[in-house]
Design an enzyme around this catalytic site. Structure first.
Site, PDB file in Angstrom:
ATOM      1  N   GLU A 118       0.791  -1.228   0.000  1.00  0.00           N
ATOM      2  CA  GLU A 118       0.000   0.000   0.000  1.00  0.00           C
ATOM      3  C   GLU A 118       0.821   1.276   0.000  1.00  0.00           C
ATOM      4  OE1 GLU A 118       0.249  -1.197   4.471  1.00  0.00           O
ATOM      5  OE2 GLU A 118       0.158  -2.210   2.523  1.00  0.00           O
ATOM      6  N   GLU A 125      -5.718  -2.568  -0.683  1.00  0.00           N
ATOM      7  CA  GLU A 125      -4.655  -1.553  -0.678  1.00  0.00           C
ATOM      8  C   GLU A 125      -5.243  -0.142  -0.713  1.00  0.00           C
ATOM      9  OE1 GLU A 125      -1.945  -2.920   0.053  1.00  0.00           O
ATOM     10  OE2 GLU A 125      -2.676  -4.921  -0.469  1.00  0.00           O
TER      11      GLU A 125
END
Length: 849
Positions: free
Chosen positions: A269, A301
């Protein structure tokens, strides 16, 4: 020498010395200096407690300069290979570090990959947990947030991406200099640099407060497989959903998604520059379940942009909250904003079963784990941190109410934006918005380990009506906590058309060892009594005898979610030696052809194969395998031509084929024959066919080399590595072992493929001599490899497929005497638990006849 580990106490001491709101990095990287190392120049400015001593993290091949507040220091005096000591710092500081840092081939730090198709170089960073220090000098812990200004010199034809928008200018012959805008305040682990001649497609999304630039990237040789329109559509749906749910605009300046080679995880992420495993670009036919899994990852994410990146854990103790919340949010978004409206069904048979398995290991831990150092967190990216945590968040939402929960999350995010928090900060807001005291819930569900079992005990009179229904709750001896559960109980009857209809649903609190349901006295006994209907709580669920008989004969007649819950219960009963493996295989074969959820189909097909290979009594395996492969061959031929269901059955059949007739069919399919009408034998299916032929000794090196020449790509190289390790010859096993364990030369993707190919259930006698060498290698591997690589080897080469008492005893004896670090010991102990579970299940299958 400190080494690569950082303890929580050290991090807290450093955070008390350095003022996080004052930290700023200017990081200059020259990526044009060779294929083993790059130049890294870091200037870090920060305020600190005057006169104190602290350090910067850095793992570099060579440090050329260390300048502290204008004074040049001898690197040999202050750098030990891992840390640069900063003694007697001033109130305001500027430190400049010039170093040569190494490119990695392990998927950590700045990973370097050469595309075999066109010999182009591709780079990407992976900094979680603490690998930013492999690229620049920094305070590599989550609570020392900072602003970043990246400057990168790269070959002229490359794209360079970081967390913020950037611009480039030509600099000398064949080079460009990229300068990126200063980032908002963020942790080092979500900083990012991705560079190479990536193919890019751009778009935009009109967000809540601004237009968000979007882009998707991949290697040029994969450009034809980049389904950008589909990815952008999912991205826009995610943004619209999360901006509304969080009542907050997307917090960063852009949103790039980069599909990168040899990635170790599904995705990462990084703020505004998310990296994804490029296997999510499908070059061959896959089922819709693969697209749903990709959607889960993309939305997971994206949720982190708010929960994790905008508001970040103070220390890795709360990693679970970061990952669990993103997992829960991604399922919610799939169910309510995409075509995968049955996402909670998928969750029940994937994430939840993962959590149940992890929570029954001797190494299980509370959801809110005690993370003492980086080595603890490295092995805690597990089914507790992701899946059990998501399950208990789902339960918490039911407990406090969805709107109260979301109101609490919104208030928490607003108060702590751009800062660091602990779990108590979130619970303060949830208690305020819900009006509930969550201290007991916190203690029961987050601070204790283990899973409860909910079992219905029923009594019926001679008219078929219940005289009593009791839910008994039990816990394992090692983790005896009896919890409070909010559950629904569903009563299902068969209808004249063969389906099940829910006659009644009762929602109640289950607390203590026995909970009676007085509302069901006098109720006619249903064909199926389903405890935890609608999947409200996290628990192991059992079925009464009548219900178990109903699902064995008619599980396919249930609706999606209750069907998934029954499959989950049956699979867990298999693992607990309460259902014989032979019975489980028959359940799968009787019900899977009528299953409509592809994730469920693929789950039960995997579980059925495991039942045969590990949980069946050895004398029963041959007959079960023949029954299994014959049934799957029939289902593949009977399924709608070209359908996802046909592909799922065909892949399962191919992986199990063993008879001469079936192997001849596999060979014919490789040669172009239309053996299964409607089934397209594309590149990846060709490798599946070849893998099976190699495993059983019906193909070898000549065929592997020919297929690799046909598919001379990075994926082809991985497939070939798997095939070579899977060959049933001593020399092939020795070569694979040497490459994976003894040399350390394989890049991460090839290593994973080699490890995966090595241990085949059909080759137990070839694998038996490697048990002792495996145990001997655990210590050196943990000491000499990076954490991720060590876990791949120790977990992947554990001799699970032997599944016998001799192997279990060898491992038990080793654990009693071996002196290895706790994280390495944990991985081996988990493998032994799998062996012990398999032995109990085998005995149950033997007793069943």
């Amino acid at each position: 020498m400190a080494g690569t580990n950082i303890t929580r106490d050290e991090a807290q001491e450093r955070a008390a010395t350095v003022e996080p709101s004052t930290v700023h990095y200017t990081v200059e990287l020259d990526l044009t200096r060779g294929d083993t190392a790059f130049k890294s120049t870091t200037t870090v400015r920060f305020a600190a407690s005057e006169g104190s001593t602290t350090w910067l993290d850095l793992i570099a091949a060579k440090v050329h300069e260390v300048v502290v507040n204008g004074v040049e220091l001898d690197p040999a005096d202050v750098y030990d290979g891992y840390r640069i000591t900063l003694a007697d710092v001033a109130a305001e500081n500027e430190v400049r570090v010039v170093a040569d840092c190494s490119y990695m081939r392990t998927g950590e730090g700045l990973h370097r990959f050469v595309d075999p198709v066109d010999d182009e170089v591709y780079l990407y960073s992976q900094f979680e947990v603490a690998d930013a220090r492999r690229v620049f000098a920094c305070f590599d812990q989550p609570d020392l947030k900072a602003t970043f200004a990246f400057v990168v010199v790269a070959p002229e034809h490359w794209e360079v991406v970081s967390n913020s928008p950037g611009k480039s200018v030509k600099r000398g012959a064949h080079k460009r200099r990229w300068t990126f805008e200063v980032t908002p305040s963020m942790s080092t682990y979500i900083a990012a640099i991705v560079a190479g001649p990536y193919h890019v497609v751009r778009a935009e999304h009109q967000g809540r407060d601004a237009t968000i630039p979007l882009a998707v990237y991949c290697r040029r040789s994969l450009a034809e497989h980049l389904d950008a329109d589909e990815l952008f559509d999912l991205t826009r749906r995610g943004f619209a959903f999360f901006e509304e749910v969080f009542d907050s605009a997307y917090p960063f300046a852009k949103y790039d998604q980069l599909f990168v080679p040899e990635f170790n995880a599904g995705a990462m992420e990084n703020a505004g520059a998310v990296t994804h495993h490029e296997d999510y670009l499908f070059r061959s036919r896959v089922t819709d379940a693969a697209y749903e899994r990709r959607a889960e990852t993309l939305l997971h994410e994206m949720a982190h942009m708010w929960f994790g990146n905008l508001v970040t854990m103070r220390w890795w103790n709360d990693l679970w909250l970061n990952e669990s919340f993103a997992t829960w949010a991604s399922v919610l978004a799939r169910a309510e904003a995409t075509r995968w409206v049955e996402a909670w069904t998928t969750f029940a048979v994937t994430e939840k079963l993962w959590a149940l398995r992890q929570d029954q290991l001797p190494t299980t831990h509370p959801v809110a784990a005690d993370i003492r150092d980086l080595e603890d967190v490295e092995v805690n990216f597990d089914g507790i941190t992701y899946a059990k945590g998501a399950s208990v968040i789902k339960q918490l939402v039911s407990w406090v109410g969805r709107e109260a929960f979301l109101d609490g999350v919104r208030a928490y995010s607003a108060e702590h934006a751009w800062g660091n928090t602990e779990l108590t900060d979130l619970f303060t807001h949830l208690e305020r918005t819900s009006g509930r005291d969550l201290s007991e819930w916190n203690e029961q569900w987050l601070r204790t380990a283990g899973v409860n079992t909910l079992r219905p005990v029923v009594a019926v009179d001679n008219t078929g009506a219940y005289t009593s229904v009791v839910i008994e709750q039990t816990a394992e001896e090692a983790h005896p906590t009896i919890r409070s559960h909010r559950v629904a109980v569903g009563l299902y009857d068969r209808t004249d058309n063969g389906s099940f209809q829910r006659r009644r649903r009762i929602e109640l609190d289950v607390a203590g060892a026995r909970t009676e349901i007085p509302e069901l006295r006098g109720e006619t006994q249903p064909d199926l009594l389903l405890v935890n209907d609608d999947d409200l709580t996290f628990a192991k669920v059992r079925l009464d005898d009548r219900s178990q008989q109903s699902i064995v004969t008619s599980i396919g007649a249930l609706d999606s979610l209750p069907r998934a819950l029954c499959w989950t219960a049956a699979t867990d009963m298999l693992r607990d030696a309460e259902m014989p493996a032979s019975s489980y295989v028959e359940l799968v074969l009787s019900g899977v052809s009528r299953e409509t959820s592809l994730p469920v189909v693929q789950h039960v097909l995997r579980s059925g194969r495991i039942a045969i290979d590990l949980y069946a009594w050895p004398a029963n395996r041959m007959l079960l395998s023949a029954r299994w492969s014959s049934a799957l061959r029939h289902y593949a031929g009977a399924a709608e031509p070209g359908s996802d269901l046909q592909l799922a059955f065909a892949r399962a059949w191919i992986a199990a084929a063993a008879s001469d007739d079936h192997l001849a069919e596999l060979r014919a399919m490789l040669d172009g024959a239309d053996v299964v009408p409607g089934l397209t034998v594309d590149t990846d299916l060709r490798w599946a066919l070849l893998h099976r032929l190699v495993i059983v000794g019906a193909a070898g090196e000549a065929e592997i080399a020919a297929e690799l020449e046909r598919d001379n790509t990075a994926t082809g190289e991985r497939q070939a590595a798997y095939a070579r390790a899977a060959q049933p010859q001593r020399i092939a096993k020795a070569a694979a072992w040497h490459a994976a364990v003894e040399t350390g030369e394989l890049p991460n993707a090839a290593l994973r493929a080699t490890v995966a190919g090595f241990g085949q259930p059909e080759q137990r006698e070839l694998l038996r001599p490697y048990v002792q060498p495996y145990l001997d290698a655990v210590g050196p591997v943990w000491a000499e490899r990076t954490h991720d690589t060590a876990q791949v080897i120790i977990t992947g080469l554990f001799p699970r497929v032997l599944a016998d008492a001799v192997t279990a005893q060898m491992v038990r004896d080793w654990l009693a005497t071996a002196e290895v670090p706790d994280p390495a010991r944990r991985l081996v102990a988990e493998g032994l638990a799998d062996l012990d579970r398999a032995l109990k299940a085998q005995e149950r299958d033997r007793q069943a006849g």
